[in-house]
Motif scaffolding. Structure first.
Motif, mmCIF file in Angstrom:
data_model
loop_
_atom_site.group_PDB
_atom_site.id
_atom_site.type_symbol
_atom_site.label_atom_id
_atom_site.label_comp_id
_atom_site.label_asym_id
_atom_site.label_seq_id
_atom_site.Cartn_x
_atom_site.Cartn_y
_atom_site.Cartn_z
ATOM 1 N N GLY A 73 0.810 -1.215 0.000
ATOM 2 C CA GLY A 73 0.000 0.000 0.000
ATOM 3 C C GLY A 73 0.843 1.264 0.000
ATOM 4 N N LEU A 74 1.899 1.295 0.802
ATOM 5 C CA LEU A 74 2.755 2.488 0.848
ATOM 6 C C LEU A 74 3.475 2.715 -0.472
ATOM 7 N N ILE A 75 3.907 1.659 -1.098
ATOM 8 C CA ILE A 75 4.594 1.818 -2.384
ATOM 9 C C ILE A 75 3.626 2.335 -3.441
ATOM 10 N N MET A 76 2.372 1.868 -3.381
ATOM 11 C CA MET A 76 1.391 2.351 -4.349
ATOM 12 C C MET A 76 1.036 3.832 -4.115
ATOM 13 N N LEU A 77 1.115 4.301 -2.887
ATOM 14 C CA LEU A 77 0.791 5.698 -2.587
ATOM 15 C C LEU A 77 1.906 6.666 -2.963
ATOM 16 N N GLN A 78 3.129 6.188 -3.054
ATOM 17 C CA GLN A 78 4.250 7.085 -3.324
ATOM 18 C C GLN A 78 4.253 7.517 -4.781
ATOM 19 N N GLN A 79 4.730 8.714 -4.992
ATOM 20 C CA GLN A 79 4.852 9.234 -6.352
ATOM 21 C C GLN A 79 6.185 8.812 -6.937
ATOM 22 N N GLY A 80 6.182 8.610 -8.224
ATOM 23 C CA GLY A 80 7.417 8.245 -8.902
ATOM 24 C C GLY A 80 8.320 9.447 -9.087
ATOM 25 N N LYS A 81 9.522 9.204 -9.595
ATOM 26 C CA LYS A 81 10.477 10.294 -9.821
ATOM 27 C C LYS A 81 10.008 11.235 -10.925
ATOM 28 N N GLY A 82 9.272 10.735 -11.884
ATOM 29 C CA GLY A 82 8.796 11.564 -12.982
ATOM 30 C C GLY A 82 7.663 12.492 -12.598
ATOM 31 N N ALA A 83 7.043 12.286 -11.459
ATOM 32 C CA ALA A 83 5.913 13.118 -11.046
ATOM 33 C C ALA A 83 6.362 14.479 -10.545
ATOM 34 N N GLU A 84 7.628 14.672 -10.242
ATOM 35 C CA GLU A 84 8.100 15.950 -9.713
ATOM 36 C C GLU A 84 8.032 17.053 -10.763
ATOM 37 N N MET A 85 8.305 16.712 -12.010
ATOM 38 C CA MET A 85 8.265 17.719 -13.062
ATOM 39 C C MET A 85 6.835 18.218 -13.260
ATOM 40 N N GLY A 86 5.862 17.323 -13.262
ATOM 41 C CA GLY A 86 4.469 17.738 -13.415
ATOM 42 C C GLY A 86 3.979 18.525 -12.216
ATOM 43 N N ALA A 87 4.445 18.178 -11.034
ATOM 44 C CA ALA A 87 4.019 18.876 -9.824
ATOM 45 C C ALA A 87 4.558 20.304 -9.793
ATOM 46 N N SER A 88 5.701 20.555 -10.411
ATOM 47 C CA SER A 88 6.266 21.897 -10.383
ATOM 48 C C SER A 88 5.463 22.864 -11.251
ATOM 49 N N PHE A 89 4.737 22.346 -12.240
ATOM 50 C CA PHE A 89 3.901 23.202 -13.090
ATOM 51 C C PHE A 89 2.441 23.206 -12.637
ATOM 52 N N GLY A 90 2.159 22.695 -11.467
ATOM 53 C CA GLY A 90 0.819 22.747 -10.923
ATOM 54 C C GLY A 90 -0.078 21.604 -11.363
ATOM 55 N N ALA A 91 0.483 20.511 -11.769
ATOM 56 C CA ALA A 91 -0.321 19.381 -12.247
ATOM 57 C C ALA A 91 -0.634 18.450 -11.097
ATOM 58 N N GLY A 92 -1.651 18.750 -10.326
ATOM 59 C CA GLY A 92 -2.127 17.841 -9.299
ATOM 60 C C GLY A 92 -1.481 17.992 -7.940
ATOM 61 N N ALA A 93 -0.635 18.986 -7.713
ATOM 62 C CA ALA A 93 0.012 19.137 -6.414
ATOM 63 C C ALA A 93 -0.983 19.565 -5.351
ATOM 64 N N SER A 94 -2.022 20.244 -5.745
ATOM 65 C CA SER A 94 -3.000 20.701 -4.759
ATOM 66 C C SER A 94 -3.929 19.572 -4.319
ATOM 67 N N GLN A 95 -3.954 18.451 -5.047
ATOM 68 C CA GLN A 95 -4.851 17.355 -4.712
ATOM 69 C C GLN A 95 -4.208 16.320 -3.796
ATOM 70 N N THR A 96 -2.937 16.450 -3.492
ATOM 71 C CA THR A 96 -2.279 15.477 -2.629
ATOM 72 C C THR A 96 -2.498 15.852 -1.174
ATOM 73 N N VAL A 97 -2.429 14.861 -0.295
ATOM 74 C CA VAL A 97 -2.679 15.090 1.125
ATOM 75 C C VAL A 97 -1.522 15.842 1.773
ATOM 76 N N PHE A 98 -0.273 15.477 1.427
ATOM 77 C CA PHE A 98 0.893 16.069 2.084
ATOM 78 C C PHE A 98 1.532 17.185 1.269
ATOM 79 N N GLY A 99 0.939 17.606 0.193
ATOM 80 C CA GLY A 99 1.532 18.634 -0.655
ATOM 81 C C GLY A 99 2.443 17.993 -1.693
ATOM 82 N N ALA A 100 3.177 18.810 -2.416
ATOM 83 C CA ALA A 100 3.997 18.307 -3.514
ATOM 84 C C ALA A 100 5.236 17.580 -3.020
ATOM 85 N N VAL A 101 5.854 18.021 -1.920
ATOM 86 C CA VAL A 101 7.107 17.436 -1.467
ATOM 87 C C VAL A 101 6.980 16.789 -0.100
ATOM 88 N N GLY A 102 5.977 17.147 0.680
ATOM 89 C CA GLY A 102 5.888 16.735 2.066
ATOM 90 C C GLY A 102 5.744 15.246 2.305
#
Length: 122
Positions: free
Chosen positions: A18-47
């Motif tokens: 379950g924890l592995i499925m919840l984690q974001q991959g390395k490629g998700a950081e680029m999308g999060a920096s342009f506002g692609a879904g960072a506001s929908q995560t529980v802990f924020g983009a990096v937290g």
């Protein structure tokens, strides 16, 4: 004790999945920096990175420990079962095979050569 340890082992394995499925991959950081879904995560983009990473590492260590303990328990059980098996006695004599003389063996009934016994029809 073994069944409790086995239940803990399975629960830890499911939590790791379950924890592995919840984690974001390395490629998700680029999308999060342009506002692609960072506001929908529980802990924020990096937290969530440190929390999930540390919890996964702790659960992985618990999983390895329970795997090792279950292997030791299984090994001890096999050694105990080997001591309970009685040793087999070796057979020194092989019984002789007795064949009756040919005169005592009944002969097979002779078949008549007639068309009635033929499997092929007329």
């Amino acid at each position: 004790m073994e069944s409790i340890l086995l239940v803990v082992h399975v629960i830890v394995a499911l939590l790791i999945i379950g924890l592995i499925m919840l984690q974001q991959g390395k490629g998700a950081e680029m999308g999060a920096s342009f506002g692609a879904g960072a506001s929908q995560t529980v802990f924020g983009a990096v937290g969530s990175g440190n929390f999930f990473s540390r919890l996964t590492a702790i659960l992985a260590a618990v999983f390895f420990v329970t795997s090792f303990v279950l292997a030791v328990i299984a090994n001890n059980r096999v050694e105990l079962d080997d001591r309970l098996i009685p040793e087999l006695e070796t057979v020194t004599e092989v019984p002789a095979v007795v064949t009756p003389p040919a005169s005592e063996v009944p002969a097979a009934p002779a078949q008549e050569s007639g068309a009635q016994d033929s499997p092929i029809g007329e």
